[in-house]
Design a protein around this motif. Sequence first.
Motif, PDB file in Angstrom:
ATOM      1  N   ASN A   1       0.833  -1.210   0.000  1.00  0.00           N
ATOM      2  CA  ASN A   1       0.000   0.000   0.000  1.00  0.00           C
ATOM      3  C   ASN A   1       0.865   1.257   0.000  1.00  0.00           C
ATOM      4  N   ASP A   2       0.227   2.404  -0.104  1.00  0.00           N
ATOM      5  CA  ASP A   2       0.950   3.676  -0.136  1.00  0.00           C
ATOM      6  C   ASP A   2       0.512   4.577   1.016  1.00  0.00           C
ATOM      7  N   GLN A   3       0.649   4.074   2.235  1.00  0.00           N
ATOM      8  CA  GLN A   3       0.294   4.894   3.393  1.00  0.00           C
ATOM      9  C   GLN A   3       1.318   6.016   3.589  1.00  0.00           C
ATOM     10  N   ASP A   4       0.878   7.054   4.284  1.00  0.00           N
ATOM     11  CA  ASP A   4       1.773   8.161   4.592  1.00  0.00           C
ATOM     12  C   ASP A   4       2.741   7.805   5.720  1.00  0.00           C
ATOM     13  N   VAL A   5       2.302   6.948   6.633  1.00  0.00           N
ATOM     14  CA  VAL A   5       3.119   6.558   7.781  1.00  0.00           C
ATOM     15  C   VAL A   5       3.111   5.038   7.888  1.00  0.00           C
ATOM     16  N   LEU A   6       4.281   4.462   8.137  1.00  0.00           N
ATOM     17  CA  LEU A   6       4.386   3.018   8.276  1.00  0.00           C
ATOM     18  C   LEU A   6       5.132   2.692   9.573  1.00  0.00           C
ATOM     19  N   PHE A   7       4.441   1.990  10.481  1.00  0.00           N
ATOM     20  CA  PHE A   7       5.042   1.513  11.722  1.00  0.00           C
ATOM     21  C   PHE A   7       5.450   0.049  11.542  1.00  0.00           C
ATOM     22  N   LEU A   8       6.670  -0.286  11.959  1.00  0.00           N
ATOM     23  CA  LEU A   8       7.158  -1.660  11.840  1.00  0.00           C
ATOM     24  C   LEU A   8       7.763  -2.086  13.171  1.00  0.00           C
ATOM     25  N   ASP A   9       7.203  -3.132  13.755  1.00  0.00           N
ATOM     26  CA  ASP A   9       7.670  -3.632  15.051  1.00  0.00           C
ATOM     27  C   ASP A   9       8.552  -4.856  14.811  1.00  0.00           C
ATOM     28  N   GLU A  10       9.866  -4.671  14.921  1.00  0.00           N
ATOM     29  CA  GLU A  10      10.861  -5.728  14.687  1.00  0.00           C
ATOM     30  C   GLU A  10      10.663  -6.388  13.312  1.00  0.00           C
ATOM     31  N   PRO A  11      10.753  -5.616  12.222  1.00  0.00           N
ATOM     32  CA  PRO A  11      10.434  -6.175  10.902  1.00  0.00           C
ATOM     33  C   PRO A  11      11.411  -7.225  10.408  1.00  0.00           C
ATOM     34  N   THR A  12      12.653  -7.250  10.943  1.00  0.00           N
ATOM     35  CA  THR A  12      13.642  -8.200  10.431  1.00  0.00           C
ATOM     36  C   THR A  12      13.752  -9.452  11.292  1.00  0.00           C
ATOM     37  N   PHE A  13      12.883  -9.599  12.276  1.00  0.00           N
ATOM     38  CA  PHE A  13      12.916 -10.784  13.138  1.00  0.00           C
ATOM     39  C   PHE A  13      12.782 -12.063  12.302  1.00  0.00           C
ATOM     40  N   GLY A  14      13.677 -13.021  12.547  1.00  0.00           N
ATOM     41  CA  GLY A  14      13.585 -14.328  11.903  1.00  0.00           C
ATOM     42  C   GLY A  14      14.009 -14.363  10.450  1.00  0.00           C
ATOM     43  N   GLN A  15      14.649 -13.289   9.944  1.00  0.00           N
ATOM     44  CA  GLN A  15      15.034 -13.239   8.532  1.00  0.00           C
ATOM     45  C   GLN A  15      16.506 -13.574   8.334  1.00  0.00           C
ATOM     46  N   ASP A  16      16.817 -14.223   7.226  1.00  0.00           N
ATOM     47  CA  ASP A  16      18.214 -14.477   6.907  1.00  0.00           C
ATOM     48  C   ASP A  16      18.831 -13.206   6.337  1.00  0.00           C
ATOM     49  N   ALA A  17      20.142 -13.271   6.050  1.00  0.00           N
ATOM     50  CA  ALA A  17      20.878 -12.068   5.650  1.00  0.00           C
ATOM     51  C   ALA A  17      20.320 -11.443   4.379  1.00  0.00           C
ATOM     52  N   ALA A  18      20.051 -12.273   3.369  1.00  0.00           N
ATOM     53  CA  ALA A  18      19.558 -11.740   2.092  1.00  0.00           C
ATOM     54  C   ALA A  18      18.170 -11.141   2.248  1.00  0.00           C
ATOM     55  N   SER A  19      17.289 -11.817   2.994  1.00  0.00           N
ATOM     56  CA  SER A  19      15.928 -11.311   3.193  1.00  0.00           C
ATOM     57  C   SER A  19      15.941 -10.003   3.973  1.00  0.00           C
ATOM     58  N   THR A  20      16.809  -9.922   4.996  1.00  0.00           N
ATOM     59  CA  THR A  20      16.916  -8.692   5.783  1.00  0.00           C
ATOM     60  C   THR A  20      17.348  -7.527   4.910  1.00  0.00           C
ATOM     61  N   GLU A  21      18.376  -7.746   4.096  1.00  0.00           N
ATOM     62  CA  GLU A  21      18.877  -6.671   3.236  1.00  0.00           C
ATOM     63  C   GLU A  21      17.802  -6.231   2.235  1.00  0.00           C
ATOM     64  N   HIS A  22      17.122  -7.190   1.638  1.00  0.00           N
ATOM     65  CA  HIS A  22      16.092  -6.855   0.646  1.00  0.00           C
ATOM     66  C   HIS A  22      14.928  -6.115   1.302  1.00  0.00           C
ATOM     67  N   LEU A  23      14.523  -6.585   2.486  1.00  0.00           N
ATOM     68  CA  LEU A  23      13.437  -5.941   3.216  1.00  0.00           C
ATOM     69  C   LEU A  23      13.790  -4.508   3.559  1.00  0.00           C
ATOM     70  N   MET A  24      14.989  -4.294   4.099  1.00  0.00           N
ATOM     71  CA  MET A  24      15.389  -2.941   4.486  1.00  0.00           C
ATOM     72  C   MET A  24      15.542  -2.034   3.264  1.00  0.00           C
ATOM     73  N   ASN A  25      15.969  -2.586   2.136  1.00  0.00           N
ATOM     74  CA  ASN A  25      16.049  -1.777   0.914  1.00  0.00           C
ATOM     75  C   ASN A  25      14.659  -1.320   0.471  1.00  0.00           C
ATOM     76  N   LEU A  26      13.667  -2.202   0.599  1.00  0.00           N
ATOM     77  CA  LEU A  26      12.293  -1.829   0.246  1.00  0.00           C
ATOM     78  C   LEU A  26      11.753  -0.754   1.188  1.00  0.00           C
ATOM     79  N   ILE A  27      12.041  -0.913   2.483  1.00  0.00           N
ATOM     80  CA  ILE A  27      11.597   0.088   3.459  1.00  0.00           C
ATOM     81  C   ILE A  27      12.287   1.420   3.190  1.00  0.00           C
ATOM     82  N   GLU A  28      13.582   1.375   2.880  1.00  0.00           N
ATOM     83  CA  GLU A  28      14.321   2.594   2.566  1.00  0.00           C
ATOM     84  C   GLU A  28      13.772   3.249   1.297  1.00  0.00           C
TER      85      GLU A  28
END
Length: 360
Positions: free
Chosen positions: A264-291
């Motif tokens: 979605n395209d919300q104005d504000v996004l809250f994330l509570d421990e979004p990288t919990f349980g993720q491997d290195a590649a998934s964490t990097e990809h997730l954080m790149n999307l959030i960034e």
Amino acid sequence: MKPPMIILDEPTANLDPVATEAFVSLLETLKEERHLSLFIIEHDLDPWVSMTDRVLMLGRDGRIFYDGPLREGLQEHAGNLKHQGVAMPMVSELALQAGVAEPPFPLTIDELRRRNPVLEGKQRVRKDEIPLLRAENVSWKSVLKDVNVTISNGSFTAVVGPNGSGKTTLCRLLAGIISPSAGKVEHPFGKKEQFRHVGYVFQNPEHQFLTDSVWEEVSYSGANRKQVQQMLEWCGLSKHVHMHPFRLSQGQKRRLSVATMLVNDQDVLFLDEPTFGQDAASTEHLMNLIEEKHRSGTTIVMITHDMELVDTYATRAIAMKEGEVAFTGVPEELWEEDVEAFHLKRPLRAQIEEAAYVPQ
């Protein structure tokens, strides 16, 4: 029970940095005193480096591609580890980034510091801070006490602090999920329109699942078919579109819960421990999307225990302690505080810079 071996599956995933250090230290003591064997399943090697004498590296195909000492394994497979989802210890990762990773691979701060690495921190662009969300004299039951905090429009704010310090409660109040016992929360969105503008990824993924299939979960908010397909491909769930969300693994549930908000395209996004349980590649990809969301104008508020993420991505930090806001400011200012009072550890870059500083 006095077993000869203990098997631990990501035992520190939800612990703050100081609690993690204390837990690992306790295990190390028990290992020596009781001659225990420890078998640890983990994405994050950093807490375990000092006590690990053997590593088994599993690839994405479920096969063991390395079995032996950690240092040699890193040396042999450094170029392939992230692709396989294996995170290198942060010391080794920084050595690679700084171009000082020649054999033997460094595993401690002292080993890396002796190589005189040049480490660059995040270049934070100073912007005019326009308040978007504001909590004024907010209390909630016995958890939060007279909190005052502002989230600026377009900021990337990290909320940090000990387990049980009120981080999640503060974010739920700011997001409008719960109402304060005292004080007020201000935001520019009308009450009926609020949840079209504010997205929230819960700490426990199961708390936000509403449908009976992975596809329905991502499409629930009205995303079109192409958007849903792209998001499912990103989160590695395109083969599980008909599966019930509760049947996914913990890491898959986390990726699905984040995907339902990122689509979605919300104005504000809250994330509570979004990288919990993720491997290195998934964490990097997730954080790149959030960034990427942040660069497009979305205001991000992220609860995390990972100070490396704070140092790399956040433009602001809020540190909680015993239900109160104990610090607000840029991360560099936080690293200058007594961070252990907040149950934090400085990111490795800051630790190396501190160790290298000799007062005149």
